[in-house]
Design an enzyme around this catalytic site. Structure first.
Site, mmCIF file in Angstrom:
data_model
loop_
_atom_site.group_PDB
_atom_site.id
_atom_site.type_symbol
_atom_site.label_atom_id
_atom_site.label_comp_id
_atom_site.label_asym_id
_atom_site.label_seq_id
_atom_site.Cartn_x
_atom_site.Cartn_y
_atom_site.Cartn_z
ATOM 1 N N ASP A 47 0.811 -1.219 0.000
ATOM 2 C CA ASP A 47 0.000 0.000 0.000
ATOM 3 C C ASP A 47 0.847 1.272 0.000
ATOM 4 O O ASP A 47 0.362 2.339 -0.362
ATOM 5 C CB ASP A 47 -0.910 0.039 1.236
ATOM 6 C CG ASP A 47 -1.799 -1.187 1.340
ATOM 7 O OD1 ASP A 47 -2.050 -1.814 0.296
ATOM 8 O OD2 ASP A 47 -2.218 -1.520 2.459
ATOM 9 N N HIS A 72 1.128 3.298 18.448
ATOM 10 C CA HIS A 72 0.302 2.617 19.457
ATOM 11 C C HIS A 72 0.853 1.223 19.747
ATOM 12 O O HIS A 72 1.055 0.838 20.910
ATOM 13 C CB HIS A 72 -1.138 2.535 18.958
ATOM 14 C CG HIS A 72 -2.049 1.746 19.856
ATOM 15 N ND1 HIS A 72 -2.949 2.337 20.717
ATOM 16 C CD2 HIS A 72 -2.207 0.399 20.036
ATOM 17 C CE1 HIS A 72 -3.603 1.405 21.385
ATOM 18 N NE2 HIS A 72 -3.177 0.211 20.978
ATOM 19 N N GLU A 73 1.097 0.448 18.687
ATOM 20 C CA GLU A 73 1.556 -0.929 18.886
ATOM 21 C C GLU A 73 2.930 -0.982 19.546
ATOM 22 O O GLU A 73 3.203 -1.858 20.373
ATOM 23 C CB GLU A 73 1.581 -1.677 17.551
ATOM 24 C CG GLU A 73 0.225 -1.811 16.885
ATOM 25 C CD GLU A 73 -0.831 -2.417 17.799
ATOM 26 O OE1 GLU A 73 -0.480 -3.265 18.644
ATOM 27 O OE2 GLU A 73 -2.014 -2.028 17.673
ATOM 28 N N HIS A 105 2.787 -1.023 23.164
ATOM 29 C CA HIS A 105 2.653 -2.376 23.707
ATOM 30 C C HIS A 105 4.005 -3.085 23.720
ATOM 31 O O HIS A 105 4.341 -3.802 24.667
ATOM 32 C CB HIS A 105 1.670 -3.187 22.862
ATOM 33 C CG HIS A 105 0.251 -2.723 22.959
ATOM 34 N ND1 HIS A 105 -0.344 -2.378 24.149
ATOM 35 C CD2 HIS A 105 -0.705 -2.559 22.001
ATOM 36 C CE1 HIS A 105 -1.600 -2.022 23.939
ATOM 37 N NE2 HIS A 105 -1.846 -2.106 22.634
ATOM 38 N N HIS A 141 -3.532 -0.864 27.487
ATOM 39 C CA HIS A 141 -4.427 0.159 26.961
ATOM 40 C C HIS A 141 -4.771 1.193 28.015
ATOM 41 O O HIS A 141 -4.698 0.928 29.222
ATOM 42 C CB HIS A 141 -5.708 -0.480 26.426
ATOM 43 C CG HIS A 141 -5.545 -1.049 25.058
ATOM 44 N ND1 HIS A 141 -6.300 -2.085 24.569
ATOM 45 C CD2 HIS A 141 -4.672 -0.725 24.065
ATOM 46 C CE1 HIS A 141 -5.918 -2.376 23.343
ATOM 47 N NE2 HIS A 141 -4.928 -1.562 23.016
#
Length: 487
Positions: A126, A233-234, A237, A243
């Protein structure tokens, strides 16, 4: 006659019902039940005891889990699967569960070192590979700017954090029969799960996976997901954060499309990551530890001057001290950053910079040394002395540099003279240096920075820039240095 009219009305209503059913299909009740089961099972530790003789127990557990979900997202806590709750279930989100309200994983796993490596195993079709590299690097920089962590990219072998794109495999639960948290599958059978990452540990710990079935984008658009936002965001983690239920936080589980041009890490995320890793003693590098870093000048300050100007991947970058202004062809708003946010190991205060066309390479000059940067990675073997380019030892610094796309030559400005460097042969041309005033009519002074754009050279001197026609090298007009900023 009344009977005939009634028949026509009923026929019309029947056709209208069929038309509306086609235009707005009703979600089958079974499909709705499957969705809520999978959502609560994957993200709220719900165990559907399908063989249980006591269905009431199942319903009670589900009601409790719906309440838990509603409480997490700040919805009205009813225990009922109302429209707002269903709408929240349909939102694109991260694949990590929301089971608890803590900001870290159980036992608070963290990296026990400050140097953490990462490797990009493959790419999404993409986006351009360079844009993927940039998105991942900027995502790491977001976290390194508020922690002592340093992230280094590897191109082979095993890294602490392995990053990959893959289409989904199937697993229905994140928990085993004892309700222990399992490492997540590639992707769940829940619509809109974009990615997931594992908390820090050996082996698969820290790794991040992105769903190739989604459409990934460089910018925030309506037809895809911003890779930088999801990656940031990931990677939270991957560093040990769970979260957050604070709406607007980066670690909020639901994807929120925001403009990332001036994106800064929200305070809730800073508090969370610094609970795991102490804050760095300095968030911005300084030239002298005893001096305060000067404030960034205002965009429309009429006295604004620049140290260097260059293009980079279609953008124009303006440098002043520790700061960089970014002008994108896609947005009218100017983005502000620090040099350290892109190239942490580069010293601020460049003397000159230029991009070599179609090579995705920028050269930065400071004093008698220069660095080559490919995108957002500094090439190995740098810095090098400017004498490697063919300058005599009497030249101690470069004032400005600009690459001419037409001649494939780079012009270096030093004092009242300039040199011509052949990019094809990688050598200085004979007959130089020459007087700037002799070859560029109307320029009778030193050049602080230079840029080629839209058939013109722009020579910056103090708070003014001089627009030079490329064909005859004559002065066209004099404008303010910050005229690119819509002032």
């Amino acid at each position: 006659r009344e009977a005939k009219m009634e028949t026509k009305i009923l026929s019309f209503l029947g056709l209208l019902y069929v038309a509306c059913s086609c235009a707005f299909p009703v979600v089958p009740e079974k499909e709705k039940e499957d969705m809520q089961f999978k959502y609560l099972e994957n993200f709220y530790d719900f165990q559907d005891e399908k063989r249980s003789l006591f269905k009431a127990e199942n319903l009670d557990r589900m009601t409790d889990k719906i309440r838990e979900m509603q409480s997490f997202f700040g919805l009205e806590v009813t225990g009922e699967l109302n429209r707002k709750t269903l709408d929240m279930m349909k939102q694109p989100r991260c694949g990590i569960p929301d089971v608890r309200s803590y900001s870290t994983f159980p036992q608070s796993p963290r990296w026990k070192k400050e140097d953490v490596t990462y490797r990009i195993l493959n790419y999404t079709p993409d986006m351009l590979e360079d844009d993927v590299d940039e998105a991942i690097a900027k995502a790491f920089q977001l976290w390194s700017s508020v922690t002592p962590l340093r992230f280094t990219r590897l191109y082979s072998g095993e890294a602490d954090i392995m990053i990959s794109f893959a289409a989904g495999c199937k697993r229905t639960s994140l928990y085993d029969e004892k309700h222990n948290f399992l490492t997540p599958p590639l992707f769940f059978l829940v619509h809109g799960t974009l990615a997931h990452a594992y908390p820090p540990s050996r082996g698969i710990g820290g790794d991040a996976h992105f769903d190739e079935d989604e459409n990934w984008t460089k910018f925030t658009t309506n037809n895809g997901y911003n890779l930088f936002l999801v990656a940031a965001h990931e990677l939270g983690h991957s560093l040990g954060l769970g979260h957050s239920n604070v709406f607007g936080a980066l670690m909020y589980p639901i994807y929120m499309a925001v403009d990332t041009r001036n994106y800064r890490l929200p305070q809730d995320d800073i508090d969370g990551i610094q609970a795991l890793y102490e804050a760095p003693t300095e968030l911005l590098p300084r030239e002298e530890p005893t001096e305060m870093t000067p404030m960034r000048p205002e965009d429309c300050d009429p006295h604004l001057t620049f140290d260097a100007v260059t293009t980079l991947r279609g953008e124009i970058l303006f440098f002043k001290g520790s700061y960089v202004w970014r002008k994108s062809p896609f947005f009218s708003v100017i983005e502000h950053d620090t040099i350290s946010s892109f190239w942490p190991s580069l010293a601020a205060g460049f003397d000159a910079a230029y991009e070599v066309d179609k090579k995705d390479r920028v050269l930065f000059f400071k004093d008698d040394q220069y660095w080559a940067v490919s995108g957002y990675s500094i090439d190995s073997g740098f810095p090098k002395p400017i004498q490697n380019l063919g300058f005599p030892t009497s030249v101690r610094k470069i004032d400005a540099a600009v690459y001419d796309q037409n001649t494939k030559k780079t012009y270096f400005f030093v004092g009242s003279k300039y040199w011509s460097f052949n990019e094809n042969t990688q050598s200085m041309e004979s007959g130089y240096p020459r007087k700037i005033a002799a070859d560029f009519q109307g320029i009778g002074h030193t050049v602080d920075a230079a840029l080629q754009k839209n058939g013109y050279f722009y020579f910056f001197h103090g708070s003014n820039q001089y627009e030079i026609d490329l064909k005859n090298k004559k002065l066209v007009r004099i404008i303010k240095s910050n005229s690119w900023f819509n002032c």
